[in-house]
Motif scaffolding. Structure first.
Motif, short mmCIF file in Angstrom:
data_model
loop_
_atom_site.label_atom_id
_atom_site.label_comp_id
_atom_site.label_asym_id
_atom_site.label_seq_id
_atom_site.Cartn_x
_atom_site.Cartn_y
_atom_site.Cartn_z
N GLN A 166 -1.12 25.22 10.80
CA GLN A 166 -1.52 24.73 11.66
C GLN A 166 -1.99 25.49 13.01
O GLN A 166 -2.96 25.72 13.28
N ALA A 189 -5.26 27.26 14.15
CA ALA A 189 -5.61 27.30 15.41
C ALA A 189 -6.02 28.68 15.87
O ALA A 189 -7.05 28.88 16.68
N THR A 237 -7.11 24.80 19.84
CA THR A 237 -5.57 24.60 20.09
C THR A 237 -5.02 23.87 18.76
O THR A 237 -5.83 23.39 17.72
N GLU A 238 -3.76 23.66 18.67
CA GLU A 238 -3.09 23.14 17.61
C GLU A 238 -3.47 21.66 17.51
O GLU A 238 -3.59 20.74 16.59
N ASN A 239 -3.68 21.08 18.69
CA ASN A 239 -4.02 19.67 18.75
C ASN A 239 -5.50 19.10 18.25
O ASN A 239 -5.62 18.29 17.57
N VAL A 240 -6.48 20.26 18.49
CA VAL A 240 -7.76 20.22 17.95
C VAL A 240 -7.55 20.24 16.52
O VAL A 240 -8.21 19.45 15.49
N GLU A 295 -5.02 19.52 14.65
CA GLU A 295 -4.60 18.42 13.72
C GLU A 295 -5.73 17.41 13.84
O GLU A 295 -5.71 16.80 12.81
N LYS A 296 -6.29 16.87 14.94
CA LYS A 296 -7.18 15.96 14.96
C LYS A 296 -8.11 16.26 13.64
O LYS A 296 -8.90 15.16 13.09
N GLU A 297 -8.65 17.59 13.75
CA GLU A 297 -9.95 17.67 12.70
C GLU A 297 -9.48 17.64 11.25
O GLU A 297 -10.20 16.96 10.41
#
Length: 195
Positions: A141, A145, A151-154, A156-158
Motif C-alpha cells: 500500500q 501510494a 495518500t495511503e488512505n486514497v 486503500e479506498k481505491e
C-alpha cells in the motif's frame, strides 16, 4: 574418460543427478538381469553425463537421467541384435512425466489472464492504476501510494472500490473463460461511482 573432470559438472551431478540414483536403480532392476547389470548401466549413465561439455540445456535432471539410461539400453539392444519384446516394452519404465503444465492448461491460463486484465482495464483510471499496482505488480500500500503520488488512505479506498467493481463485473458476466468456443467473455465497462 580422458582428462580431469570438470569440478562444476561434478558438483551439478552431485546436486541434481545423485538424488535420483535410487529411483533409477529401482527402475533398472525391473529391466535388467541382475544387480551387476544395474551397476554397469548406472556407471555408463554417469560416464555419459560427465563427458558432456555442458548441462546448461538440462531443465529437468530426473527426466534427463532416465532418458540417458533409456538411450544406453536401446544402444545395448541394438548391439545385441536379439531383443526380447517384453524388454523393449519395459523401456517405458524409464519415462518421466513432464512436470510442466499441459498445452491446454497454458492456453486456459492465458485466456484467464486476458479476461482478468480485461476486467481491470474497465476500472476507472485512478482505481485501475491502484488495483494494477497492488494486485498485478505486487506493491505494498505504501509503495503504491508513493508510486502514484497518492495518500495511503486514497490507495486503500481505491483498492476497495476496485475490488467491489471487479466483483460486480464478475457477477454480471460470470467467470467461465473460453467455454464458448474461442469467444472472449468481454466484461461491460464499469459504471463510474463516487466513493
Amino acid at each position: 574418460m580422458n582428462g580431469p573432470l570438470d569440478p562444476a559438472l561434478v558438483a551439478w551431478v552431485s546436486a541434481h543427478v545423485i538424488p535420483y540414483e535410487a529411483e533409477l536403480r529401482a527402475r533398472l532392476r525391473r529391466l535388467c538381469a541382475g544387480d551387476a547389470e544395474v551397476d554397469d548401466l548406472v556407471q555408463d549413465v554417469y560416464c555419459r553425463i560427465l563427458k558432456l561439455e555442458s548441462v546448461a540445456h538440462v531443465l529437468e535432471p530426473k527426466a534427463f537421467l532416465m532418458q540417458i539410461a533409456k538411450n544406453i539400453l536401446v544402444d545395448r539392444f541394438r548391439r545385441d541384435a536379439v531383443v526380447q519384446i517384453d524388454a523393449v516394452a519395459s523401456l517405458d519404465e524409464l519415462d518421466v512425466a513432464d512436470p510442466g503444465p499441459s498445452p491446454e492448461r497454458v492456453a486456459l491460463a492465458r485466456a484467464e489472464l486476458k479476461w482478468v486484465l480485461g476486467l481491470v482495464a474497465n476500472l476507472p483510471e485512478r482505481c485501475r492504476d491502484v488495483f494494477s499496482a497492488r494486485k498485478i505488480d505486487g506493491l505494498s500500500q505504501l509503495e503504491t501510494a508513493r508510486r502514484l503520488n497518492l495518500t495511503e488512505n486514497v490507495v486503500e479506498k481505491e483498492m476497495m472500490r476496485g475490488l467491489k467493481l471487479v466483483a460486480e463485473m464478475v457477477a454480471r458476466v460470470g467467470i467461465s473463460v473460453g467455454t464458448d468456443h474461442g469467444t472472449d467473455p468481454a466484461p461491460r465497462p464499469a459504471t463510474r461511482r463516487n466513493v
